[in-house]
Structures are given as structure tokens and as C-alpha cells.
Design an enzyme around this catalytic site. Structure first.
Site, PDB file in Angstrom:
ATOM      1  N   ASP A 127       0.191  25.985 -18.136  1.00  0.00           N
ATOM      2  CA  ASP A 127       1.531  25.468 -17.385  1.00  0.00           C
ATOM      3  C   ASP A 127       2.677  26.296 -17.412  1.00  0.00           C
ATOM      4  O   ASP A 127       2.843  26.813 -18.622  1.00  0.00           O
ATOM      5  CB  ASP A 127       2.008  24.073 -17.935  1.00  0.00           C
ATOM      6  CG  ASP A 127       2.627  23.215 -17.248  1.00  0.00           C
ATOM      7  OD1 ASP A 127       3.586  23.646 -16.803  1.00  0.00           O
ATOM      8  OD2 ASP A 127       2.315  21.906 -16.946  1.00  0.00           O
ATOM      9  N   ILE A 128       3.373  26.163 -16.331  1.00  0.00           N
ATOM     10  CA  ILE A 128       4.496  27.245 -16.299  1.00  0.00           C
ATOM     11  C   ILE A 128       5.731  26.639 -16.971  1.00  0.00           C
ATOM     12  O   ILE A 128       6.686  27.366 -17.231  1.00  0.00           O
ATOM     13  CB  ILE A 128       4.872  27.771 -14.908  1.00  0.00           C
ATOM     14  CG1 ILE A 128       5.170  26.768 -13.940  1.00  0.00           C
ATOM     15  CG2 ILE A 128       3.605  28.421 -14.214  1.00  0.00           C
ATOM     16  CD1 ILE A 128       5.687  27.019 -12.696  1.00  0.00           C
TER      17      ILE A 128
ATOM     18  N   GLY B 173       4.087   9.674 -12.614  1.00  0.00           N
ATOM     19  CA  GLY B 173       4.753  11.107 -12.734  1.00  0.00           C
ATOM     20  C   GLY B 173       4.003  12.110 -12.480  1.00  0.00           C
ATOM     21  O   GLY B 173       4.131  13.354 -12.647  1.00  0.00           O
ATOM     22  N   GLN B 174       3.109  11.868 -11.393  1.00  0.00           N
ATOM     23  CA  GLN B 174       2.493  13.088 -10.804  1.00  0.00           C
ATOM     24  C   GLN B 174       3.262  13.726  -9.790  1.00  0.00           C
ATOM     25  O   GLN B 174       3.818  13.232  -8.770  1.00  0.00           O
ATOM     26  CB  GLN B 174       1.096  12.748  -9.913  1.00  0.00           C
ATOM     27  CG  GLN B 174       0.293  13.621  -9.615  1.00  0.00           C
ATOM     28  CD  GLN B 174      -1.067  12.997  -8.695  1.00  0.00           C
ATOM     29  OE1 GLN B 174      -1.301  11.900  -8.692  1.00  0.00           O
ATOM     30  NE2 GLN B 174      -1.973  13.877  -8.502  1.00  0.00           N
TER      31      GLN B 174
ATOM     32  N   HIS C 280      -5.008  16.874 -12.133  1.00  0.00           N
ATOM     33  CA  HIS C 280      -4.983  17.796 -13.384  1.00  0.00           C
ATOM     34  C   HIS C 280      -5.177  17.033 -14.750  1.00  0.00           C
ATOM     35  O   HIS C 280      -4.266  16.114 -14.865  1.00  0.00           O
ATOM     36  CB  HIS C 280      -3.959  18.769 -13.150  1.00  0.00           C
ATOM     37  CG  HIS C 280      -2.455  18.265 -12.696  1.00  0.00           C
ATOM     38  ND1 HIS C 280      -2.033  17.729 -11.583  1.00  0.00           N
ATOM     39  CD2 HIS C 280      -1.405  17.978 -13.552  1.00  0.00           C
ATOM     40  CE1 HIS C 280      -0.803  17.291 -11.517  1.00  0.00           C
ATOM     41  NE2 HIS C 280      -0.537  17.530 -12.788  1.00  0.00           N
TER      42      HIS C 280
ATOM     43  N   HIS D 110      -3.845  17.427 -18.296  1.00  0.00           N
ATOM     44  CA  HIS D 110      -2.931  18.185 -19.432  1.00  0.00           C
ATOM     45  C   HIS D 110      -3.468  18.370 -20.688  1.00  0.00           C
ATOM     46  O   HIS D 110      -3.687  17.097 -21.259  1.00  0.00           O
ATOM     47  CB  HIS D 110      -1.408  17.625 -19.153  1.00  0.00           C
ATOM     48  CG  HIS D 110      -0.414  17.667 -18.193  1.00  0.00           C
ATOM     49  ND1 HIS D 110       0.519  18.473 -17.847  1.00  0.00           N
ATOM     50  CD2 HIS D 110      -0.701  16.824 -17.187  1.00  0.00           C
ATOM     51  CE1 HIS D 110       0.919  18.251 -16.660  1.00  0.00           C
ATOM     52  NE2 HIS D 110       0.384  16.986 -16.129  1.00  0.00           N
TER      53      HIS D 110
END
Length: 112
Positions: free
Chosen positions: A31-32, A91-92, A98, A100
């Protein structure tokens, strides 16, 4: 593939990512904006908007890949968290399913 989807563009190779695991059906990358020392996203290569849209085989591939990532990243033994955010209120922020994979520190709640 959806042209305006960030994760579809990552799958296609049009956007760089630090890939940690890949199969025919899933891709896992860092994740960035990590929320834990280990924060990897596992996505199906096929575009699904929400977790409930995935077929059982794809969902299984995502979960299996998430566990593989946890082992490869060294967090499987101490524990890790898997999170799917679904829908705006959930919260998408990227509307491509995806998972986490979070770990590398205690994630108990409340902290401490």
C-alpha cells in the site's frame, strides 16, 4: 478490466507497484499509504467492485494469497488482520475489491 480503475491499471502494468505476490488470478502489492509496518493489498486481477460480487473461487484465491503474503512478510506467526472495506460508508476508496493485509505490530483494540 476497467480503464478508469487504478487497480485495473496496476494489473495491466500501466501504474507501477511494489509487487510481493502474483498468481494467475490475484496480485499483491504494498500500500502506498501504509497504516501498519506491514500493509499489503491483495486484489483479484479481474475487476469486481465489491467483496460480495466475487465468485467463491476468486474469494478463496484472495484469502489464500493474503495468508501467503502474511507468511512471506513474516507476520503470520504473531498475527495479522485482513480488512475488506465495502462501499463508501464502509470506507472503500478504490472500487475494485481489495484485501488489506496488516501486521508487524499489535493491532488489538483498544491499543495498549
Amino acid at each position: 478490466m476497467t480503464a478508469d480503475c487504478l487497480f485495473c491499471r496496476i494489473v495491466a502494468g500501466g501504474v507501477p507497484a511494489r509487487v510481493v505476490h502474483e498468481t494467475d488470478t490475484v496480485l499483491a502489492f504494498h500500500d502506498i499509504t501504509p497504516q501498519a509496518p506491514t500493509h499489503v493489498l491483495v486484489i483479484p486481477k479481474a475487476h469486481f467492485t465489491a467483496v460480495g460480487d466475487m465468485d467463491p473461487a476468486t474469494a478463496g484465491d484472495v484469502l489464500q494469497a493474503a495468508h501467503h503474503v502474511a507468511k512471506a512478510e513474516g507476520i503470520a506467526e504473531d498475527g495479522y488482520r485482513l480488512v475488506f472495506n465495502t462501499g463508501r460508508d464502509g470506507g472503500q476508496t478504490v472500487f475494485h475489491v481489495h484485501c488489506h493485509v496488516l501486521g508487524g505490530r499489535s493491532l488489538t483494540w483498544p491499543p495498549g
